[in-house]
Every structure is written in C-alpha cells, then in structure tokens.
Design an enzyme around this catalytic site. Structure first.
Site, PDB file in Angstrom:
ATOM      1  N   ARG A 113     -21.511  89.401 -54.520  1.00 58.01           N
ATOM      2  CA  ARG A 113     -22.672  89.333 -54.752  1.00 58.01           C
ATOM      3  C   ARG A 113     -23.484  88.127 -53.976  1.00 58.01           C
ATOM      4  O   ARG A 113     -22.882  87.251 -53.789  1.00 58.01           O
ATOM      5  CB  ARG A 113     -23.171  89.382 -56.170  1.00 58.01           C
ATOM      6  N   LYS A 145     -21.377  88.423 -62.944  1.00 57.17           N
ATOM      7  CA  LYS A 145     -22.071  88.744 -63.990  1.00 57.17           C
ATOM      8  C   LYS A 145     -21.380  88.680 -65.405  1.00 57.17           C
ATOM      9  O   LYS A 145     -20.305  88.516 -65.360  1.00 57.17           O
ATOM     10  CB  LYS A 145     -22.599  90.239 -64.014  1.00 57.17           C
ATOM     11  N   HIS A 197     -26.727  92.911 -50.055  1.00 50.89           N
ATOM     12  CA  HIS A 197     -26.091  94.045 -50.885  1.00 50.89           C
ATOM     13  C   HIS A 197     -25.280  95.296 -49.838  1.00 50.89           C
ATOM     14  O   HIS A 197     -24.490  95.769 -50.259  1.00 50.89           O
ATOM     15  CB  HIS A 197     -27.182  94.704 -51.712  1.00 50.89           C
ATOM     16  N   ARG A 229     -21.855  94.506 -49.033  1.00 52.31           N
ATOM     17  CA  ARG A 229     -21.106  94.705 -50.283  1.00 52.31           C
ATOM     18  C   ARG A 229     -20.836  96.186 -50.236  1.00 52.31           C
ATOM     19  O   ARG A 229     -19.320  96.494 -50.403  1.00 52.31           O
ATOM     20  CB  ARG A 229     -21.949  94.257 -51.760  1.00 52.31           C
ATOM     21  N   HIS A 233     -16.863  94.706 -61.152  1.00 55.40           N
ATOM     22  CA  HIS A 233     -17.204  95.773 -61.870  1.00 55.40           C
ATOM     23  C   HIS A 233     -16.767  95.911 -63.147  1.00 55.40           C
ATOM     24  O   HIS A 233     -15.449  96.098 -63.251  1.00 55.40           O
ATOM     25  CB  HIS A 233     -17.458  97.181 -61.186  1.00 55.40           C
ATOM     26  N   TYR A 284     -21.012 102.771 -55.516  1.00 58.51           N
ATOM     27  CA  TYR A 284     -21.082 101.697 -54.467  1.00 58.51           C
ATOM     28  C   TYR A 284     -20.334 102.256 -53.243  1.00 58.51           C
ATOM     29  O   TYR A 284     -20.762 102.162 -52.156  1.00 58.51           O
ATOM     30  CB  TYR A 284     -20.712 100.461 -54.658  1.00 58.51           C
TER      31      TYR A 284
END
Length: 322
Positions: free
Chosen positions: A180, A204, A270, A273, A296, A305
């Site tokens: 990211r 995250k 993005h 990615r 994830h 994705y």
C-alpha cells in the site's frame, strides 16, 4: 440479577426450546432483568467516543477512526434521538435521504451501513441496547466493476519515463511488492534488506508483514540510495532540501502527472497493487499466499483485488468449450 442468572435460566430451558426460541428468551430476559442504562451519563456523543476508543485498541488506523467518527457524528446529528432509542426504520430513512440528497454511490451507502452495523453491534455487546437495529438492514448490492490493471507495455513505459532514480525505485517497489502507498511512505532505510530482496512493512491495524521485491527493484533501490547525501532515515525523501520524508499526496501527484504526460489512464499507487494481485493469480499463485502477500485479513478482499483478465477468459472459452 446478572448475565449469570440469564445463562442459568437459558440452560434449564434449553431442552424445551429451539434455537430461535432460545434466542428470543435471552433477549426478553436481558431486557427484563438487566439494569437500564442511565442515558444522562451515556449521551450519544459519549457512546461514539467509547466506540472509537474500542476500535483504537483493536488497532484501527487514525484515518479509519476519523472516518468512523465523522460518519457516526453525522448520523447522530441527523437522527436527533439517543442511539439507545434508534429503530431500524430511522436508519433506513437516514440512508435513503443521504443517498438522495448527496447523490451518493451504492458503495458509499454500504460503507455507512457497515459502520452503523459495527457500532450498533458494539452497543449490543456492551449491553447499551438489547438488539442492534441494523440486523434487518441487508448489505447494499453494488455493481461489480472490473477495475483496470497496467499492461506489461504500460509498466515499461512508466519505468522508462520516471525521470529520476528515486521515482524509478518507487515504481519498481510498488510494482513488485504490491504494498500500500501508506506502507511505502512509512518505510525507513533500515527496513530494507537488499541482499534478501525483502522488507518489513507496517500495514493496517499496525500489523507487520514481510514483502519481497525483484532484482530490478533491488538494483534501482541500490542506485537511488547510493546517490543520497542526506541523513534522513526515511527510505524516500524529497529532492529539495531539507530532504523531508515523501508524503502520500506527493507520490500520488507525481504518478498522476506522469500518467497524463504518457497518456496512460489512471496512474495511481493502488493500481500497481491491483496489477500485482491479478498477475499473481493468473500465474497460479495460491490465493491464500496472495492474501498473505497483500496483508488482507479476509480472503474475499483479495478476490476483489485480483480480477481475472478478460482476454484469458476468452482464450479459455475457445480452448475448453469450442
């Protein structure tokens, strides 16, 4: 009387009730014997604050916490009644009005629904309410759109016109790791292991994970770092003094301008990615490994994705079905 009493009564009634009846019994008992929360001490704003604190402990990023807070405070202002008295009809009316007044997309409305669901489920778990009013509001159906990825030619064109060793290193790192943009700007030089072609990123929820880059990225990173004369620990810094750490906005702007110059649509971090995820799936990498690579928490996010290339679908149809 407390939750232990409710559990005791439920255990005695278990042989005589099915699951739905047992669930209803527990709700009635909880409502009847649990002390009513003093609303004067737990105003709606206080509940929002407590919820945000709980999500912060869970490891949500500050950006996510701000999004949650802003969404819930807008809801609180619009409803004009305590959260402990909110009904399903109130929330449905709010979502409908929000969509119509702001001409919002279905994705936005479903994001609001998800935040409301998380918040009211937390209120239920913490015994502020008996049952979440969001339970009867189903997920908003969103049209499935195949988002674009870079072609091999586009990636080479972007690399060939990056303009500096720093920008080339950024492009190669994004393209080969799938990290990211927020993870990239937080990287320090000490996080990079050039010999093993790997680095540790902070994703995250403040979760660390290892990502890997290819030989080309290694060469361009080595070239860029060899040219650096500053002592900033950041991996990527501005060209101009005092060589401050690059921000997300600065990299996004640089890539967007590069895309406009090269007539390549929607060049943004993005997209690199998404391209990596799609290529990995097409080349046979197990989806569980792609999930781990991208960081994830849920595998369905990875599938979202990694969109299948339509050309490959056409070739497979001719091979197997014609």
């Amino acid at each position: 009387m407390n939750s232990a009493t409710i559990d005791s009564i439920s255990l005695q009634m278990q042989p005589f009730l099915d699951c739905e009846q047992m669930k209803r019994l527990r709700e009635v008992l909880k409502c009847a014997i649990t002390p009513i929360v003093d609303l004067s001490k737990h105003a709606s704003q206080d509940l929002i604050d407590l919820f945000i604190e709980a999500k912060q402990v869970e490891g949500c990023s500050f950006k996510t916490l701000d999004y949650y807070r802003n969404t819930l405070e807008r809801l609180n202002t619009a409803l004009r009644k305590p959260f402990t008295q909110v009904e399903t009809s109130d929330l449905r009316a709010y979502l409908t009005e929000y969509e119509q007044k702001r001409n919002s997309s279905k994705v936005t409305i479903d994001n609001i629904r998800r935040i409301m669901s998380s918040f009211f489920s937390w209120l239920e778990d913490e015994d502020y309410i008996v049952k979440s009013p969001v339970r009867r509001i189903h997920r908003v159906k969103v049209a499935s759109v195949i988002k674009e990825t870079f072609s091999d030619e586009e990636l080479e064109t972007i690399r060939g016109n990056s303009g500096s060793s720093r920008d080339l290193a950024i492009i190669d790192l994004l393209a080969s790791t799938g990290m990211r943009i927020g993870e990239l700007v937080r990287l320090n030089r000490s996080d990079i292991n050039l010999n093993e072609r790997e680095c540790i990123v902070l994703g995250k929820g403040n979760k660390q994970r290892m990502v890997y880059f290819d030989a080309r990225a290694k060469l361009h990173l080595s070239d860029y770092l060899g040219q650096r004369t500053d002592d900033n620990p950041a991996l990527f810094v501005s060209h101009a003094r005092p060589h401050t750490r690059l921000t997300i906005g600065a990299i996004e702007l640089r890539l967007r301008k590069l895309g406009e110059t090269l007539a390549i649509q929607r060049v943004h971090p993005h997209k690199f990615r998404r391209t990596l995820a799609t290529y990995a799936i097409e080349k046979g990498m197990p989806i569980e490994q792609v999930q781990k690579l991208l960081g994830h928490a849920r595998i369905d996010t990875t599938m979202h994705y990694a969109m299948v290339n339509q050309t490959n679908v056409k070739a497979s149809h001719r091979r197997y079905l014609e």
